[in-house]
Design a protein around this motif. Sequence first.
Motif, short mmCIF file in Angstrom:
data_model
loop_
_atom_site.label_atom_id
_atom_site.label_comp_id
_atom_site.label_asym_id
_atom_site.label_seq_id
_atom_site.Cartn_x
_atom_site.Cartn_y
_atom_site.Cartn_z
N ASP A 224 -2.34 -7.47 -3.30
CA ASP A 224 -1.35 -7.28 -4.36
C ASP A 224 -2.00 -6.88 -5.68
N TRP A 225 -3.32 -6.95 -5.75
CA TRP A 225 -4.02 -6.56 -6.98
C TRP A 225 -3.74 -5.10 -7.33
N LEU A 226 -3.62 -4.24 -6.31
CA LEU A 226 -3.37 -2.83 -6.56
C LEU A 226 -2.02 -2.61 -7.24
N GLY A 227 -1.05 -3.43 -6.90
CA GLY A 227 0.30 -3.19 -7.38
C GLY A 227 0.65 -3.89 -8.67
N PHE A 228 0.02 -5.04 -8.94
CA PHE A 228 0.48 -5.87 -10.06
C PHE A 228 -0.54 -6.01 -11.20
N ASN A 229 -1.80 -5.90 -10.90
CA ASN A 229 -2.80 -6.12 -11.95
C ASN A 229 -2.91 -4.94 -12.91
N SER B 200 2.91 -0.22 -1.00
CA SER B 200 3.01 -1.47 -0.24
C SER B 200 2.44 -2.64 -1.04
N SER B 201 1.47 -2.37 -1.90
CA SER B 201 0.91 -3.42 -2.74
C SER B 201 1.93 -3.84 -3.80
N GLN B 202 2.64 -2.87 -4.38
CA GLN B 202 3.65 -3.20 -5.38
C GLN B 202 4.79 -4.00 -4.76
N LEU B 203 5.12 -3.69 -3.52
CA LEU B 203 6.22 -4.39 -2.85
C LEU B 203 5.75 -5.65 -2.14
N THR B 204 4.42 -5.81 -1.99
CA THR B 204 3.80 -6.88 -1.18
C THR B 204 4.42 -6.93 0.21
#
Length: 350
Positions: A186-191, A263-267
């Motif tokens: 999830d680091w790719l989508g939220f950090n 997919s990272s942003q959506l987890t």
Amino acid sequence: MNNKTHTLQSGNATARRPGSGINLARLLLEGRAFFALIVIIAVFSFLSANYFNTNNFLIMASHVAIFGLPAIGMLLVILNGGIDLSVGSTLGLAGVFAGFLMQGVNLQAFGVILYFPLWAVVILTLALGALVGLVNGVLVAFFRVPAFVATLGSLYVARGVALLMTDGLTYNKLSGSPELGNTGFDWLGFNRILGIPIGVLILAVIALAVGFMLSRSAFGRWLYASGGNERAADLSGVPVKRVKVSVYVLSGICAALAGLVLSSQLTSAGPTAGTTYELTAIAAVVIGGAALTGGRGNVRGTLLGAFVIGFLSDGLVIIGVSAYWQTVFTGAVIVLAVLLNTLQYGKRSK
């Protein structure tokens, strides 16, 4: 005699002077994506007080990154005179594949479940995207299958494989577990780094790298040459087939990278992710001023095209416009962009 000559020279200089000034119509035509973006920002800022602020721009930019990455890959293919209809399905397949790896691979023969660290998931997913692109490139370059047909087939195959892998379901809770060593997805989508979302930074890095490649490398010169006139480029010693395969491989990698970010942003990772994104990518390239016939276009224009579509779509959402009307507006923008491209390059060819 000298006076007549001087008079003639002065007359020629005077005749040329109007053409040497800035042609406003041409400036507006060539910079249409930039001016359209400014108009979109101005209009939606007037219609909604929540539109014009830094945090909202960063959120919208992170949305733009998801289809901006496939658009850059699509640009390379279009510069070569081809088309890649498989980028949306490749994006979806890459997300599903990453989710499959993050949830652990069950090796029943050995009685173990193998969990991959984040760096391995990223590398393997990008390799999968490269494989899809390689298949497309080989079909187009060596077997002379029309790009439209080859990539349309890949579109269905990639989407079908994603559905088979998930049985039509969605991989959820991809955050992983510290005990298993598979955290960080999830680091790719939220950090964020320095307040900028990771997806936006990835888009910026890819754009700079591809822009440098196109303007400063031999491959970039080969690409423009083969896209402008493939036969002449071949006779000049350009490795036309190698260039053709390479652009499809790069397009597949860009699509896979977008799948990772999404997919990272959506987890979560679903098999239908990225549906119609190939059309959005083509639209961004066309709005950015690239010619569908190949040989003309640049990364800067494609990025502006992606931001035009993204900021327009998000702006319509913010002011509460129906999703159906959003589709109508987006389609109208695409048709207008193609019309302007025809005017621009039609005049040049004449």
